[in-house]
Design a protein around this motif. Structure first.
Motif, short mmCIF file in Angstrom:
data_model
loop_
_atom_site.label_atom_id
_atom_site.label_comp_id
_atom_site.label_asym_id
_atom_site.label_seq_id
_atom_site.Cartn_x
_atom_site.Cartn_y
_atom_site.Cartn_z
N ALA A 76 0.85 -1.19 0.00
CA ALA A 76 0.00 0.00 0.00
C ALA A 76 0.88 1.24 0.00
N GLY A 77 0.25 2.39 0.23
CA GLY A 77 0.99 3.63 0.41
C GLY A 77 0.91 4.62 -0.72
N MET A 78 0.53 4.20 -1.93
CA MET A 78 0.46 5.09 -3.09
C MET A 78 1.73 5.93 -3.22
N GLY B 57 -3.60 -2.90 -4.53
CA GLY B 57 -3.25 -2.51 -3.18
C GLY B 57 -3.00 -1.02 -3.04
N PRO B 58 -1.96 -0.49 -3.68
CA PRO B 58 -1.73 0.95 -3.58
C PRO B 58 -2.79 1.78 -4.31
N LEU B 59 -3.48 1.19 -5.27
CA LEU B 59 -4.46 1.93 -6.05
C LEU B 59 -5.69 2.31 -5.23
N ILE C 88 2.27 -3.10 8.82
CA ILE C 88 1.49 -2.04 9.44
C ILE C 88 2.30 -0.76 9.37
N GLY C 89 1.70 0.28 8.86
CA GLY C 89 2.37 1.57 8.71
C GLY C 89 2.52 2.03 7.29
N SER C 90 2.40 1.10 6.34
CA SER C 90 2.61 1.46 4.93
C SER C 90 1.55 2.40 4.41
N GLU C 91 0.35 2.37 4.96
CA GLU C 91 -0.73 3.24 4.48
C GLU C 91 -0.40 4.71 4.72
N PHE C 92 0.56 4.99 5.62
CA PHE C 92 0.91 6.37 5.95
C PHE C 92 2.11 6.88 5.15
N LEU C 93 2.58 6.09 4.18
CA LEU C 93 3.67 6.56 3.33
C LEU C 93 3.24 7.77 2.50
N HIS C 94 2.00 7.77 2.05
CA HIS C 94 1.43 8.92 1.35
C HIS C 94 -0.03 9.04 1.79
N PRO C 95 -0.27 9.65 2.95
CA PRO C 95 -1.63 9.69 3.50
C PRO C 95 -2.54 10.66 2.75
#
Length: 346
Positions: A137-139, A215-217, A250-257
């Protein structure tokens, strides 16, 4: 392909004391904590080990650091190269350069910026081959993959090769940003069935995102909600008798919030996804931030190994699909439990 001179230089430096390799200097620390400088880190390290006359130079690096300067730097480089794009050399995976990059550049980023950490290490096998299946994730640039690859290499000494979108190999933006065939030399495997299968035949340790680009999309609104898993990794695991090691990040979603995917513009520029968020204004001013991501804590929970079935190598698509979705449910349960725990503690 890496030329003989640079290969000999790399061999010599890796065989000698670590201090004779690339030294992470004060300028590199400045680039790490100043987002427009991240692209400089990657290119400086490459140029330390490779002769690359088409690469960025110091004048152009300096322009990266001021608003709008990247556009002038790219124009200067284009004129310097005689009105052409950087050359596209043949690239082959080089484990020695991957090791140098991991120790000298990726290490400080993982330890001090993303604060990467492996959890439940008792589930980590001693040897491969493996398909390491992780939620992705993370975009943003695939920092969740690179961080896990680094941590696994440190824990077991493995040479980990991530499966990556073809855009990370061939897109014009990547050709201008990064050194020639940088992704291939560092071990990237194209997210195409033939390339994925070829890696399986060679019994490698492959880092794979079962959600694919979905996932990242999915964007910020559906953070920590796993998308449907592809079945290719299950069928290849079955065919070549290679176990699957599930990992929850856990935490990857905040790479590009706060990001959403702008589909029309994404298709126009032929990128796998194009995140739109409040951070995009900074990216317009500093295009060299394209490989940067927000500071976060990346924690990886190693799940019990999914052994390959030795006596059933002709699993049908329906059965493979069911197995993939069962694994998805297990990982989703783990994600839910960890995010709920984090919420209750905050």
């Amino acid at each position: 392909m890496i030329n003989q001179h640079s290969q000999n230089l790399l061999d010599t430096q890796l065989e000698n004391a670590p201090g004779e390799g690339y030294i992470f200097s004060w300028f590199d620390w400045f680039c790490l904590w100043y987002p427009p400088g991240w692209l400089i880190l990657f290119n400086r390290h490459w140029q330390h080990y490779h002769t690359d006359t088409d690469g960025w130079n110091w004048l152009e690096y300096g322009l990266f650091l001021i608003p709008g300067g990247f556009y002038l730097a790219m124009l200067i480089r284009w004129l310097r190269l005689g009105f052409r794009s950087p050359r596209k050399e043949l690239g082959e995976f080089d484990p020695k350069y991957q090791q140098a990059f991991r120790q000298e550049v990726l290490g400080p980023i993982v330890k001090y910026y993303f604060r990467g950490e492996l959890k439940q290490v008792e589930n980590l096998p001693q040897t491969g081959p493996l398909i390491v299946a992780m939620n992705h994730a993370g975009m943003s640039f695939p920092w969740d993959f690179l961080t896990l690859g680094y941590l696994l290499s440190e824990a077991r000494g493995w040479v980990v090769q991530p499966v990556a979108s073809p855009a990370l190999f061939d897109h014009p933006w990547v050709i201008w940003w990064l050194p020639p065939k940088w992704s291939q030399v560092l071990g990237g495997v194209r997210a195409q069935l033939d390339d994925f299968e070829a890696a399986m035949v060679q019994n490698k340790i492959i880092l794979y995102a079962p959600e694919g680009i979905r996932g990242p999309l999915k964007g910020w609104k559906r953070r920590y909600q796993l998308e449907k898993f592809d079945v290719s990794f299950v069928k290849l695991s079955d065919r070549y008798h290679i176990p699957i090691l599930p990992v929850v990040c856990i935490g990857s979603e905040f790479l590009h919030p706060w990001a959403v995917n702008f589909q029309k513009l994404q298709r126009l520029v032929k990128l796998p996804f194009l995140p739109v968020s409040p951070l995009m204004f900074a990216l317009i001013l500093f295009p060299s931030m394209g490989i940067w991501a927000m500071r976060t804590r990346l924690r990886y929970y190693i799940q019990p190994l999914e052994p390959a079935e030795l006596h059933n190598s002709n699993k049908g698509r329906t059965e493979a699909y069911q197995q993939a979705q069962q694994l998805r449910e297990k990982l989703q349960f783990k994600i839910n439990s960890e995010t709920i725990d984090r919420g209750s503690k905050s």
